[in-house]
Motif scaffolding. Structure first.
Motif, mmCIF file in Angstrom:
data_model
loop_
_atom_site.group_PDB
_atom_site.id
_atom_site.type_symbol
_atom_site.label_atom_id
_atom_site.label_comp_id
_atom_site.label_asym_id
_atom_site.label_seq_id
_atom_site.Cartn_x
_atom_site.Cartn_y
_atom_site.Cartn_z
ATOM 1 N N UNK A 153 0.830 -1.199 0.000
ATOM 2 C CA UNK A 153 0.000 0.000 0.000
ATOM 3 C C UNK A 153 0.867 1.252 0.000
ATOM 4 N N UNK A 154 0.338 2.314 -0.552
ATOM 5 C CA UNK A 154 1.035 3.598 -0.530
ATOM 6 C C UNK A 154 1.105 4.109 0.901
ATOM 7 N N UNK A 289 3.534 0.630 -11.685
ATOM 8 C CA UNK A 289 4.551 1.475 -11.044
ATOM 9 C C UNK A 289 3.839 2.549 -10.235
ATOM 10 N N UNK A 290 4.502 2.996 -9.181
ATOM 11 C CA UNK A 290 3.944 4.011 -8.297
ATOM 12 C C UNK A 290 5.041 4.973 -7.860
ATOM 13 N N UNK A 320 7.898 2.484 -6.468
ATOM 14 C CA UNK A 320 7.836 1.029 -6.507
ATOM 15 C C UNK A 320 7.523 0.550 -7.915
ATOM 16 N N UNK A 321 7.929 -0.701 -8.196
ATOM 17 C CA UNK A 321 7.633 -1.367 -9.467
ATOM 18 C C UNK A 321 7.057 -2.739 -9.140
ATOM 19 N N UNK A 338 10.594 -1.795 -3.855
ATOM 20 C CA UNK A 338 10.203 -0.465 -3.374
ATOM 21 C C UNK A 338 11.379 0.228 -2.699
ATOM 22 N N UNK A 339 11.475 1.554 -2.904
ATOM 23 C CA UNK A 339 12.547 2.330 -2.290
ATOM 24 C C UNK A 339 11.996 3.609 -1.693
ATOM 25 N N UNK A 340 12.596 4.059 -0.580
ATOM 26 C CA UNK A 340 12.188 5.264 0.131
ATOM 27 C C UNK A 340 13.407 6.165 0.313
#
Length: 369
Positions: A153-154, A289-290, A320-321, A338-340
């Protein structure tokens, strides 16, 4: 008098007025389905791995779904019944998993395993009145990963309600426009934590088969009974568009404000946005993708509901992909990276040092029926 104490009375008067205007034709029951009682189920087993993770299997505290790493486990397992004969309806669903442990940690043990439990009827032809526990009217993403474009989730979805308890009145103005008004116990809580009630609204407009526009609001005091009142104002907006048979796009933006601990002080504001792209590669393959961000004064909501003067801001971007494979219509295998990245340190790494970066991988097999 506590704020919003008039809200249940307002909903009752609205419903009574609507019933008073009902004509014999409008009370005619809709055609009953062949089988009004249906069963449903969902199981989402997953494994996640965090890069440079701390010495724990728990992912960062602002993640509530798929929140375990280096562990095979179940995010959410749901089983339930639904009844709808066109005039009355209801549902009872139970669930368990790491999603439940994280999101329902503050709930009563008797209530935390209730996924949904509500009863409703038609006060007039195009309306439903439901009371109980149901999915949130806020957000583009739901508690079930099968309904979402991405596996995880976002940040905005993780830190806004997944569920709510109260009464909701839904009115279908036309096949393209639906209005909903709600009186709630609060912001994602089944058991009331003070003497105030919260209000919510939702407008869903679908001008074409390809375009959906949503506007949802929330207003209430979400502080415990023995705490200083801090009223919360929140608006969720999203639009989704099916550009072609293969390509779909979505934009989501949330903004909220909560009063500070000092009367007349500067309110804490948070705003967050996300863009989604989903593309069908082949009959059984889909990619998504997001890109997203989350900005919160003093970490309000995402770090704490009651920030203090010394609390630091939370400003993080993420991307994210996602790759999905669906061998059948009710089974999906999904993998996501996912990366932050934060403007300032927001986590500690495996060595206990503050860090501005965080990344993970998550995989899942989900079954629905």
């Amino acid at each position: 008098m506590k704020p919003l104490s008039f809200a249940p009375l307002g909903l009752l008067l609205l419903t009574s007025a609507a019933m008073a205007q009902t004509t014999p034709d409008s009370t005619a029951a809709a055609a009953a389905p062949a089988n009004p009682l249906t069963t449903y189920g969902f199981v989402d087993g997953y494994y996640g791995y965090d890069f440079k993770h701390a010495a724990t299997n728990q992912r960062p505290g602002f993640l509530y779904s798929h929140n375990r790493q280096n562990e095979f486990t179940v995010n959410n397992a749901v089983i339930g019944l639904r009844y709808d004969n066109g005039q009355v309806r209801g549902a009872l669903g139970l669930h368990a998993g790491t999603y439940v442990s994280a999101n329902y940690a503050a709930e009563d043990q008797v209530l935390k395993h209730i996924y949904e439990a509500y009863a409703g009827f038609r006060p007039f032809k195009k309306a439903w009145l439901d009371v109980g526990i149901f999915g949130s009217h806020i957000g583009f993403e739901s508690a079930l990963s099968k309904d979402n474009w991405t596996l995880t989730r976002s940040l905005m979805a993780e830190n806004s309600p997944y569920y709510e308890a109260g009464a909701r009145l839904t009115y279908e103005v036309s096949p393209k426009l639906t209005l909903t008004g709600l009186v709630l116990n609060g912001w994602q809580n089944i058991r009331e934590n003070n003497q105030a009630k919260a209000l919510g609204t939702q407008i869903q407009w679908k001008p074409t088969d390809k375009l959906l526009i949503n506007s949802s609001t929330f207003y209430g005091n979400e502080q415990p009974q023995d705490s200083v009142r801090r009223r919360r104002y929140f608006h969720d907006f999203y639009v989704s568009y099916a550009a072609t048979d293969r390509l779909s796009l979505a934009l989501v933006f949330d903004v909220g404000k909560q009063e500070s601990e000092q009367r007349g002080g500067k309110a804490d504001t948070w705003h967050t946005g996300a863009a989604f792209v989903r593309y069908k590669l082949a009959d059984k393959w889909t990619a998504a993708a997001r890109a997203e961000y989350y900005n919160a004064d003093r970490g309000v909501i995402i770090s704490t509901i009651s920030p203090v003067a010394a609390a630091t801001d939370f400003k993080v971007q993420a991307a994210s992909v996602n790759l999905d494979y669906a061998p059948t219509s009710n089974v999906t295998f999904r993998v996501e990276g996912r990366t932050f990245h934060g403007r300032q340190p927001f986590l500690t790494d495996r060595n206990g040092n503050p860090t501005r970066n965080y990344g993970n991988l998550t995989s899942s097999i989900a079954l629905s029926f």
